[in-house]
Design a protein around this motif. Structure first.
Motif, PDB file in Angstrom:
ATOM      1  N   THR A  82       0.845  -1.191   0.000  1.00 43.21           N
ATOM      2  CA  THR A  82       0.000   0.000   0.000  1.00 43.21           C
ATOM      3  C   THR A  82       0.878   1.238   0.000  1.00 43.21           C
ATOM      4  OG1 THR A  82      -1.672  -1.189   1.307  1.00 43.21           O
ATOM      5  CG2 THR A  82      -1.839   1.218   1.233  1.00 43.21           C
ATOM      6  N   GLN A  83       0.613   2.140  -0.906  1.00 43.76           N
ATOM      7  CA  GLN A  83       1.335   3.405  -0.961  1.00 43.76           C
ATOM      8  C   GLN A  83       0.786   4.346   0.110  1.00 43.76           C
ATOM      9  OE1 GLN A  83       3.992   3.970  -3.030  1.00 43.76           O
ATOM     10  NE2 GLN A  83       3.716   1.809  -3.601  1.00 43.76           N
ATOM     11  N   GLY A  84       1.656   5.214   0.615  1.00 43.04           N
ATOM     12  CA  GLY A  84       1.196   6.136   1.633  1.00 43.04           C
ATOM     13  C   GLY A  84       2.213   7.200   1.947  1.00 43.04           C
ATOM     14  N   PHE A  85       1.909   7.953   2.994  1.00 42.12           N
ATOM     15  CA  PHE A  85       2.750   9.071   3.416  1.00 42.12           C
ATOM     16  C   PHE A  85       3.204   8.824   4.851  1.00 42.12           C
ATOM     17  CE2 PHE A  85      -0.504  10.540   0.471  1.00 42.12           C
ATOM     18  CZ  PHE A  85       0.263  11.110  -0.543  1.00 42.12           C
ATOM     19  N   TYR A  86       4.454   9.300   5.132  1.00 39.97           N
ATOM     20  CA  TYR A  86       5.020   9.122   6.468  1.00 39.97           C
ATOM     21  C   TYR A  86       5.042  10.450   7.202  1.00 39.97           C
ATOM     22  CZ  TYR A  86       6.584   4.555   4.800  1.00 39.97           C
ATOM     23  OH  TYR A  86       6.640   3.293   4.293  1.00 39.97           O
TER      24      TYR A  86
END
Length: 583
Positions: A82-86
């Motif tokens: 899953t792509q995402g933001f940190y």
């Protein structure tokens, strides 16, 4: 066996001694021996086994000491990928997916390569699994179970007790305009819905402004800002944009409609009243209220006593300006509008009395409208007659002379055979045929002696004073001016009306009389000078006597022309002519 154990112990001690003198990097390989200073995961969300989480769920990991956060990012993984933001700081790693999670189970892992700022690896690999959504809904889709609208009779709609009808399963042709002011639509779903997405999926045609609110996660109420328009069909659709709280969209859109067929909020004229009664009652101010919506009124008061207010009572509060502008009167007359505080009653007060015998028409137009902008169903008209019905134009009902027994009140009675000036009745009435002129004889009053020989010659004699009885109460001036008397037999003479009197008059408005006595004089008579006046008598009041002639007595014709009118402004439809013989 003992020798073998001894050999393994020697090898272990040798390896330990060698590593003790190696670099610090090599010492990291021995963390399996345990090191209390290694960083640890204090807490993590979601934790192992969490279920029924939303699609917007974030992952947050908290450490017990400052970390080399870049190494931790490289050590973090999630499956399915899953792509995402940190979102990072020294003590925490937060992961937000760039798109909503899909339904199912996810596992995220943080390896030991995540190290602290002082170079120590994570003490233990950290992993956790969680579930997005509920397993019981796997493979199914949210559905609209029903859409209800209130329907029923006007009474039930206005009392707030209509029936809730499902427009998806029933044909609705009697939906309320409001219950009593708004007709709330309720939508029931099979499971908890995403509120924002679901509301955006609902459309109506024709469109209307409304308030949307959720009674529960599965029940949506739609309250229109205003009542539905009568006889309007409302179409409703819910598209597949609607989705449940797990992000599962409706698979099939739904559509339904209903007809607003109950006019419970259409304004109605419940009554239209004005005073009626006899002239005496109206003048005394004790006329009885009559309702034009239920009664035919032919005796409306002309004034009660000075005016007769016309009162409109409506079923709902009305818009004052637009309602007034859509009410008309014919024939028109001026007046003043006044409203009750609740805008249910409109009173129109005429500036003057109404005209006797006139039929007035009141029109309530299509654009009469309520305060909440609902018009009447259709225009309507009402009418009434002021003072009493006048069925026909006036005419002469009977003719005679004052010396006869001719009535002084309407109606007069004639004689089928005619008669002379001493007859006990009038010459003629409107029920009889008109005979030849010689059938009706009168005695002229001037014997020819003049004032010097006999004062009798110049005193009024009633045997040549003609009496006319009219069918209607007459306008006095126009009627007198319409009467003429002329001599038909030669020699011709000049005849003038000397005086007149009225009888059988009504004392109440619009007044008028029905019996007229006429006194004529001829310029050629012995008592007259050339100016129709005698210095001794002040004038002559008789026609020339001619009874001393052997034969061929003169004929006289009395005429009432079409300028004569009654008090209701109805004119004679044709001239009235009656011919008599003088004796």
């Amino acid at each position: 066996m003992k020798k073998r154990y001894k050999f393994l112990l020697i090898v272990f001690l040798f390896t330990f001694e060698f590593c003790k003198h190696a670099s610090s990097d090599a010492s990291k390989m021995l963390t399996f021996l345990g090191n209390d200073s290694s960083p640890k995961v204090v807490s993590a969300v979601p934790s192992m086994g969490d279920k029924e989480l939303p699609r917007t769920q974030k992952i947050a990991i908290l450490f017990d000491k400052p970390m080399n956060i870049n190494s931790c990012v490289q050590s973090f993984s999630i499956s399915p990928s899953t792509q995402g933001f940190y979102d990072l700081n020294d003590y925490s790693l937060n992961f937000t997916p760039s798109t909503l999670f899909s339904y199912g189970t996810y596992t995220y892992t943080l390896t030991k390569n995540c190290e602290s700022k002082d170079g120590l690896d994570l003490k233990d690999i950290f992993t956790a699994s969680f579930t997005v959504g509920n397993q019981t809904t796997a493979g199914t889709f949210p559905e609209v179970q029903s859409v209800t609208v209130s329907a029923g009779s006007s009474a039930s709609c206005n009392s707030g007790s209509p029936t809730a009808v499902n427009i998806l399963s029933d044909s609705v042709s009697n939906a309320c305009m409001g219950t009593p002011l708004r007709n709330k639509i309720k939508v029931y779903f099979s499971r908890a819905m995403d509120k924002s997405a679901t509301v955006s999926a609902i459309t109506f045609s024709p469109n209307f402004n409304a308030t949307y609110y959720w009674d529960s996660d599965t029940e949506l109420s739609i309250s229109p800002d205003s009542p539905f328009a009568y006889q309007t069909r409302i179409n409703m659709t819910v598209s597949t944009v609607a989705q449940d709280t797990q992000g599962i969209r409706m698979q099939i859109p739904i559509a339904g409609s209903f007809q607003v067929g109950t006019p419970n909020l259409v304004p109605q004229l419940t009554s239209l009243t004005l005073s009626t009664g006899t002239l005496a009652d109206c003048l005394a101010g004790i006329g009885t209220l009559g309702d034009l919506t239920t009664t035919s009124i032919t005796t409306a008061c002309l004034g009660n006593p000075t005016n007769n207010p016309i009162v409109f009572n409506f079923s709902r509060p009305m818009n004052q300006v637009q309602t007034q502008s859509n009410i008309g009167f014919s024939p028109s007359f001026t007046g003043t509008f006044g409203w009750s505080s609740d805008n249910l009653t409109l009173t129109y007060t005429p500036d003057a009395k109404l005209s006797y015998g006139i039929r007035y028409t009141i029109t309530v137009g299509q654009n009469v409208i309520t305060s909440d902008k609902i018009t009447v169903e259709a225009a309507s008209t009402y009418s009434f007659v002021a003072g009493g019905s006048v069925s026909s134009s006036p005419t002469v009902q009977a003719v005679g002379v004052a010396s006869q027994g001719c009535a002084t009140t309407f109606p007069g009675t004639g004689n089928a055979a005619g008669g002379n000036w001493s007859l006990g009745s009038c010459y003629w009435d409107s029920t009889l045929a008109v005979l030849t002129p010689s059938s009706y004889t009168f005695r002229a009053g001037d014997t020819g002696g003049g004032a010097t020989s006999s004062t009798v010659d110049c005193t009024d004699v009633n045997t040549d004073n003609f009496r006319l009885i009219f069918t209607n109460y007459m306008d006095l001036n126009s009627t007198v001016n319409a009467v003429r008397l002329r001599r038909l037999s030669p020699p011709s003479t000049i005849i003038q009306l000397s005086s007149w009197t009225w009888a059988d008059c009504q004392a109440a408005f619009p007044y008028g009389c029905r019996v007229l006595d006429l006194v004529f004089a001829e310029q050629e008579s012995s008592c007259n000078s050339t100016l129709f006046g005698n210095a001794t008598t002040g004038g002559d009041f008789n026609l020339m006597r001619s009874d001393n002639a052997p034969a061929g007595f003169p004929y006289y014709m009395i005429t009432v022309d079409t300028s004569a009118k009654d008090v209701n402004n109805l004119f004679f439809s044709s001239n009235f002519n009656f011919t008599m013989e003088a004796k």
